[in-house]
Write a protein that holds these residues in place. Structure first.
Motif, PDB file in Angstrom:
ATOM      1  N   UNK A 156       0.819  -1.208   0.000  1.00 30.32           N
ATOM      2  CA  UNK A 156       0.000   0.000   0.000  1.00 30.32           C
ATOM      3  C   UNK A 156       0.856   1.261   0.000  1.00 30.32           C
ATOM      4  N   UNK A 157       1.943   1.243   0.779  1.00 26.96           N
ATOM      5  CA  UNK A 157       2.806   2.418   0.875  1.00 26.96           C
ATOM      6  C   UNK A 157       3.406   2.790  -0.484  1.00 26.96           C
ATOM      7  N   UNK A 158       3.700   1.795  -1.301  1.00 27.70           N
ATOM      8  CA  UNK A 158       4.231   2.065  -2.629  1.00 27.70           C
ATOM      9  C   UNK A 158       3.232   2.768  -3.525  1.00 27.70           C
ATOM     10  N   UNK A 159       1.967   2.407  -3.388  1.00 26.20           N
ATOM     11  CA  UNK A 159       0.908   3.088  -4.145  1.00 26.20           C
ATOM     12  C   UNK A 159       0.824   4.547  -3.738  1.00 26.20           C
ATOM     13  N   UNK A 160       0.876   4.808  -2.437  1.00 25.80           N
ATOM     14  CA  UNK A 160       0.826   6.192  -1.939  1.00 25.80           C
ATOM     15  C   UNK A 160       2.019   6.984  -2.466  1.00 25.80           C
ATOM     16  N   UNK A 161       3.209   6.389  -2.415  1.00 22.95           N
ATOM     17  CA  UNK A 161       4.412   7.077  -2.889  1.00 22.95           C
ATOM     18  C   UNK A 161       4.310   7.397  -4.375  1.00 22.95           C
ATOM     19  N   UNK A 448      12.680  12.425  -6.454  1.00 25.84           N
ATOM     20  CA  UNK A 448      13.747  11.569  -5.939  1.00 25.84           C
ATOM     21  C   UNK A 448      13.789  11.614  -4.409  1.00 25.84           C
ATOM     22  N   UNK A 449      13.384  12.719  -3.823  1.00 25.55           N
ATOM     23  CA  UNK A 449      13.319  12.806  -2.362  1.00 25.55           C
ATOM     24  C   UNK A 449      12.337  11.779  -1.807  1.00 25.55           C
ATOM     25  N   UNK A 450      11.257  11.532  -2.541  1.00 25.46           N
ATOM     26  CA  UNK A 450      10.293  10.523  -2.100  1.00 25.46           C
ATOM     27  C   UNK A 450      10.937   9.143  -2.130  1.00 25.46           C
ATOM     28  N   UNK A 451      11.710   8.856  -3.176  1.00 23.75           N
ATOM     29  CA  UNK A 451      12.417   7.573  -3.252  1.00 23.75           C
ATOM     30  C   UNK A 451      13.375   7.447  -2.063  1.00 23.75           C
ATOM     31  N   UNK A 452      14.107   8.504  -1.778  1.00 25.82           N
ATOM     32  CA  UNK A 452      15.050   8.472  -0.653  1.00 25.82           C
ATOM     33  C   UNK A 452      14.311   8.313   0.680  1.00 25.82           C
ATOM     34  N   UNK A 453      13.167   8.966   0.822  1.00 29.07           N
ATOM     35  CA  UNK A 453      12.372   8.830   2.037  1.00 29.07           C
ATOM     36  C   UNK A 453      11.914   7.383   2.235  1.00 29.07           C
ATOM     37  N   UNK A 454      11.434   6.776   1.153  1.00 32.02           N
ATOM     38  CA  UNK A 454      10.958   5.401   1.233  1.00 32.02           C
ATOM     39  C   UNK A 454      12.097   4.438   1.547  1.00 32.02           C
ATOM     40  N   UNK A 458      12.795   1.894   5.215  1.00 33.33           N
ATOM     41  CA  UNK A 458      13.055   0.452   5.320  1.00 33.33           C
ATOM     42  C   UNK A 458      14.487   0.172   5.750  1.00 33.33           C
ATOM     43  N   UNK A 459      15.193   1.227   6.133  1.00 33.84           N
ATOM     44  CA  UNK A 459      16.558   1.065   6.618  1.00 33.84           C
ATOM     45  C   UNK A 459      17.582   0.853   5.538  1.00 33.84           C
ATOM     46  N   UNK A 460      17.281   1.373   4.314  1.00 28.12           N
ATOM     47  CA  UNK A 460      18.211   1.191   3.199  1.00 28.12           C
ATOM     48  C   UNK A 460      19.337   2.202   3.205  1.00 28.12           C
TER      49      UNK A 460
END
Length: 460
Positions: A156-161, A448-454, A458-460
């Motif tokens: 679900x979180x991926x859909x929101x992102x 890209x900030x959203x990608x970095x936030x996600x 997850x601790x990446x």
């Protein structure tokens, strides 16, 4: 279709669907359904209301806000698929694991091919954090094409992102709602089991007034009856529950329905095949019966190489999807039961689709087309080749870029290439020369900030 619909209603009323989300159950019960634990049953009048409320049309725009897809009636659009683990590398001819660069190149290729109307991620990149791989896919698609996007997210979180990225590109929440250029392909466990992530996505997108594709997956003989009618009675029971849920959340939410999984599973191989004879067109017919936009499947093969099986299965699936009127057709370029993608095959699908669209386009019969004045002027023996009417109209005919129509000696002089080789060369040419319009630098930075936030979450 009427008997299958009656079967769907009986399944919904007497058997029900397992609904694995508490909020979804609450919405369905408040709307008139009944819950027994996670099992939810729906009355006929509620289904009838939802079908009357759900739009028959789904409109998708391009990245610039211009209408690109009018998905209704017999309007048919075609695009790639998503999340193949492997790619048949057109440069080496070898199968390998896919990487993020393949997602970017797939977006560029889909953007350039004239018969491809929308794009999907094509492959699952193995060189990024697998918990958020879909965020990288969405970023790559937004950056490398202006065409509409069908996206998939495992959670679900991926859909929101993904929606947040689109809202940034569109210039705001309302701007994206007004001119949506992306829609979510929601994978539902089966017709009789609605998983939590799918239900959450359905509610979220409906709340935002965004179009969605609600797609249960049945396997005839495994999780439902083996007969086509039994597959459809359970498959569309699940679809109708999704339509009801979306309309209860927000009346008028566009919901696309499934255009495949209308026949038995391959019980010989126990492999989820992409091109089987018995299912061709039948699920599409149910979507047409309900007057809902249909999310179809075409341009795929279960072959592992670009051979005769590949060519035949691709053509079968493209023809049935086009003639049946499926509206949004995905998975062009898929091979090996969805485990392998091919850029060459996507290019070949583009050519086949151009031929099929020209073959089914009908004949224009204006006065200029009839050319009776030209016939009277030139008669039986006149020179039509150099006449102005020919010069004005000859480019209208469809001519393939990849099919060789020359005689043997000319084919030899031009390198004696196979269609597979010509497709690889064309893909290379596109990737070397095609440059989709770039997003502004600040927009690229913000998505890209959203990608970095996600990734950080997850601790990446």
């Amino acid at each position: 279709c009427e008997r299958i619909h009656a079967g769907c209603l009986e399944v919904l009323e007497r058997v029900g669907v397992e609904v694995h989300d508490e909020r979804a159950r609450q919405i369905l019960v408040k709307g008139g359904g009944k819950a027994d634990g996670i099992r939810v049953r729906l009355p006929e009048h509620l289904v009838r209301w939802a079908l009357e409320t759900a739009p028959s049309r789904m409109t998708l725009c391009d990245r610039n806000g211009k209408v690109a897809m009018r998905a209704w009636g017999y309007n048919s659009y075609f695009g790639g698929g998503s999340d193949c683990l492997n790619i048949l590398d057109h440069r080496t001819g070898q199968r390998r694991r896919a990487v993020l660069q393949d997602v970017k190149e797939a977006a560029i290729l889909q953007d350039a091919l004239p018969e491809i109307d929308f794009l999907m991620s094509a492959v699952l990149p193995s060189d990024v954090n697998q918990q958020v791989y879909d965020r990288y896919q969405m970023e790559a698609m937004l950056n490398h094409s202006t065409k509409p996007i069908v996206f998939v997210s495992p959670d679900f979180e991926g859909c929101v992102a993904a929606v947040e990225m689109c809202e940034i590109v569109a210039g705001g929440v309302e701007a994206f709602q007004r001119s949506p250029f992306a829609t979510c392909y929601i994978n539902v466990t089966s017709g009789l089991i609605a998983n939590q992530e799918a239900l959450q996505k359905c509610i979220y997108l409906a709340e935002k007034g965004l179009p969605l594709l609600y797609i249960p997956i049945n396997a005839g003989g495994v999780n439902c009856p083996v007969t086509s009618a039994g597959v459809l009675a359970t498959l569309y029971a699940g679809v109708l529950l999704g339509v009801v849920l979306a309309q209860l959340v927000r009346e008028g939410t566009p919901v696309g329905t499934t255009g495949w999984n209308g026949g038995p599973y391959n019980l010989q191989s126990m492999v989820g095949n992409y091109v089987l004879a018995d299912e061709q067109g039948v699920s599409i017919a149910m979507g047409k019966y309900y007057n809902l936009p249909v999310f179809g499947l075409a341009g795929s093969t279960d072959s592992k190489v670009l051979d005769q099986q590949c060519g035949a299965e691709v053509i079968y699936s493209l023809i049935f999807a086009l003639l049946s009127g499926a509206n949004i057709n995905h998975d062009l370029g898929f091979m090996d039961a969805g485990l392998q993608y091919s850029f060459q095959l996507l290019a070949l699908c583009n050519e086949h689709l151009g031929f099929l669209r020209a073959a089914t386009a009908g004949v224009s019969v204006t006065d200029d087309d009839l050319a009776l004045d030209v016939i009277e002027e030139l008669g039986p023996t006149g020179d039509y080749l150099t006449h102005e009417h020919t010069l004005r109209n000859f480019r209208r005919a469809y001519h393939s870029k990849l099919v060789d129509k020359n005689v043997y000696s000319q084919w030899e002089q031009r390198g004696a290439t196979t269609m597979e080789q010509r497709a690889a060369a064309w893909v290379d040419k596109i990737l070397a020369s095609h440059e989709p319009p770039l997003l502004p630098a600040d927009i690229q930075r913000d998505i890209h900030k959203i990608v970095e936030r996600e990734l950080a979450q997850v601790g990446g």
